[in-house]
Write a protein that holds these residues in place. Sequence first.
Motif, PDB file in Angstrom:
ATOM      1  N   PHE A 133     -14.319  -9.936  -0.600  1.00  0.00           N
ATOM      2  CA  PHE A 133     -13.744  -9.191   0.340  1.00  0.00           C
ATOM      3  C   PHE A 133     -12.190  -9.534   0.629  1.00  0.00           C
ATOM      4  N   ALA A 134     -11.946 -10.750   0.650  1.00  0.00           N
ATOM      5  CA  ALA A 134     -10.562 -11.197   0.731  1.00  0.00           C
ATOM      6  C   ALA A 134      -9.599 -10.793  -0.259  1.00  0.00           C
ATOM      7  N   THR A 135     -10.281 -11.027  -1.513  1.00  0.00           N
ATOM      8  CA  THR A 135      -9.382 -10.534  -2.798  1.00  0.00           C
ATOM      9  C   THR A 135      -9.188  -9.300  -2.847  1.00  0.00           C
ATOM     10  N   MET A 136     -10.218  -8.331  -2.541  1.00  0.00           N
ATOM     11  CA  MET A 136     -10.038  -6.883  -2.562  1.00  0.00           C
ATOM     12  C   MET A 136      -8.838  -6.457  -1.555  1.00  0.00           C
ATOM     13  N   VAL A 137      -8.888  -6.957  -0.030  1.00  0.00           N
ATOM     14  CA  VAL A 137      -8.249  -6.610   0.560  1.00  0.00           C
ATOM     15  C   VAL A 137      -6.705  -7.007   0.161  1.00  0.00           C
ATOM     16  N   CYS A 139      -5.452  -4.329  -2.466  1.00  0.00           N
ATOM     17  CA  CYS A 139      -5.056  -3.028  -1.779  1.00  0.00           C
ATOM     18  C   CYS A 139      -3.856  -3.327  -0.980  1.00  0.00           C
ATOM     19  N   LEU A 140      -3.673  -4.271  -0.365  1.00  0.00           N
ATOM     20  CA  LEU A 140      -2.302  -4.608   0.465  1.00  0.00           C
ATOM     21  C   LEU A 140      -1.131  -4.526  -0.662  1.00  0.00           C
ATOM     22  N   ALA A 141      -1.311  -5.110  -1.955  1.00  0.00           N
ATOM     23  CA  ALA A 141      -0.441  -5.051  -2.855  1.00  0.00           C
ATOM     24  C   ALA A 141       0.082  -3.728  -3.274  1.00  0.00           C
ATOM     25  N   ALA A 199     -15.296  -1.440 -14.829  1.00  0.00           N
ATOM     26  CA  ALA A 199     -14.964  -2.497 -15.944  1.00  0.00           C
ATOM     27  C   ALA A 199     -13.402  -2.819 -16.177  1.00  0.00           C
ATOM     28  N   ARG A 200     -12.514  -1.914 -15.388  1.00  0.00           N
ATOM     29  CA  ARG A 200     -11.213  -2.153 -15.618  1.00  0.00           C
ATOM     30  C   ARG A 200     -10.627  -3.330 -14.647  1.00  0.00           C
ATOM     31  N   PRO A 201      -9.447  -3.795 -14.977  1.00  0.00           N
ATOM     32  CA  PRO A 201      -8.777  -4.521 -13.960  1.00  0.00           C
ATOM     33  C   PRO A 201      -8.624  -3.724 -12.491  1.00  0.00           C
ATOM     34  N   VAL A 202      -8.555  -4.528 -11.600  1.00  0.00           N
ATOM     35  CA  VAL A 202      -8.761  -3.923 -10.205  1.00  0.00           C
ATOM     36  C   VAL A 202      -7.090  -3.308 -10.171  1.00  0.00           C
ATOM     37  N   ASP A 203      -6.039  -4.019 -10.477  1.00  0.00           N
ATOM     38  CA  ASP A 203      -4.511  -3.556 -10.551  1.00  0.00           C
ATOM     39  C   ASP A 203      -4.652  -2.245 -11.355  1.00  0.00           C
ATOM     40  N   GLU A 204      -5.034  -2.158 -12.336  1.00  0.00           N
ATOM     41  CA  GLU A 204      -5.168  -0.599 -13.033  1.00  0.00           C
ATOM     42  C   GLU A 204      -5.878   0.534 -12.393  1.00  0.00           C
ATOM     43  N   VAL A 205      -6.865   0.051 -11.890  1.00  0.00           N
ATOM     44  CA  VAL A 205      -7.815   1.097 -11.119  1.00  0.00           C
ATOM     45  C   VAL A 205      -7.046   1.508  -9.857  1.00  0.00           C
ATOM     46  N   LEU A 206      -6.224   0.656  -8.875  1.00  0.00           N
ATOM     47  CA  LEU A 206      -5.458   0.834  -7.854  1.00  0.00           C
ATOM     48  C   LEU A 206      -4.359   1.636  -8.232  1.00  0.00           C
TER      49      LEU A 206
END
Length: 273
Positions: free
Chosen positions: A19-23, A26-28, A255-262
């Motif tokens: 939860f913390a790393t996903m928050v 998002c904030l980034a 399956a993709r990096p979170v930064d790419e998705v966001l």
Amino acid sequence: MSLEGLSINFATIKQGGSFATMVDACLAHGITTISPWRDQVHGIGLAEAVRIVDQNGIRLSGLCRGGFFPAADEQGRRNAIEDNKRAVEEASALKADCLVLVVGGLPAGSRDIRGARQMVEDGMAELLPYAKQAGIPLAIEPLHPFYAADRACFNTLKQSLDLCDKLGAGTGVAIDVYHVWWDPELEEQVARAGQNGQILAHHICDWLVPTKDPLNDRGMMGDGIVDLKGFRRMIEKAGFSGPQEVEIFSYDWNARPVDEVLSTVVERYKTVC
């Protein structure tokens, strides 16, 4: 364009860890509205999730999820009510806009969809006073008819709004484009929901053609056939001014990096939504 109107459902970035790393992710990207799942909150503990939300000025457009009221016996139905009460408590602690309900399908071995729908109505009727006392609206999410047997026996906005009208204040709908874009009564029912203040959440993604998996092949906005700008105009005309919540279950995107998705979400939100 401000990202105030954008929310990230954590199903979209569930590969992102805790939860913390996903928050933090998002904030980034300048996103301050989220919709987490209960297991993700449980993974870090409710108290710590509340601390993170409060400390960072995070808004929850919803908490996923309550529901699954039908069961084969009375004990199963009672267990569902108790679990939904815990979900209400968690949503209240996190100051969520609503508790999203995936209401449940047929109990194992049943062929009685009318009976399942009655169990949903009875379960919500029992839960509603508890939710109202906690200040948490209950948002029925009608699911595509494909899911009628196992996930949700309420499949159209009309069905869902009819139940909301019957139950009264404290209920409404979560309108997910993936599940309702095809409905020939869509515009009429969205307007109806807006008139009565029953639109509690709005989820977006896209419908791919072909769709390879009915659960885990949702499309990124702009990659499919849903008229997202038209949908947004329709829902805003009905009076909804809350965030568009991106909820993408996808073997591909998960399956993709979170930064790419966001990064892609933000770009598509600005251009195709």
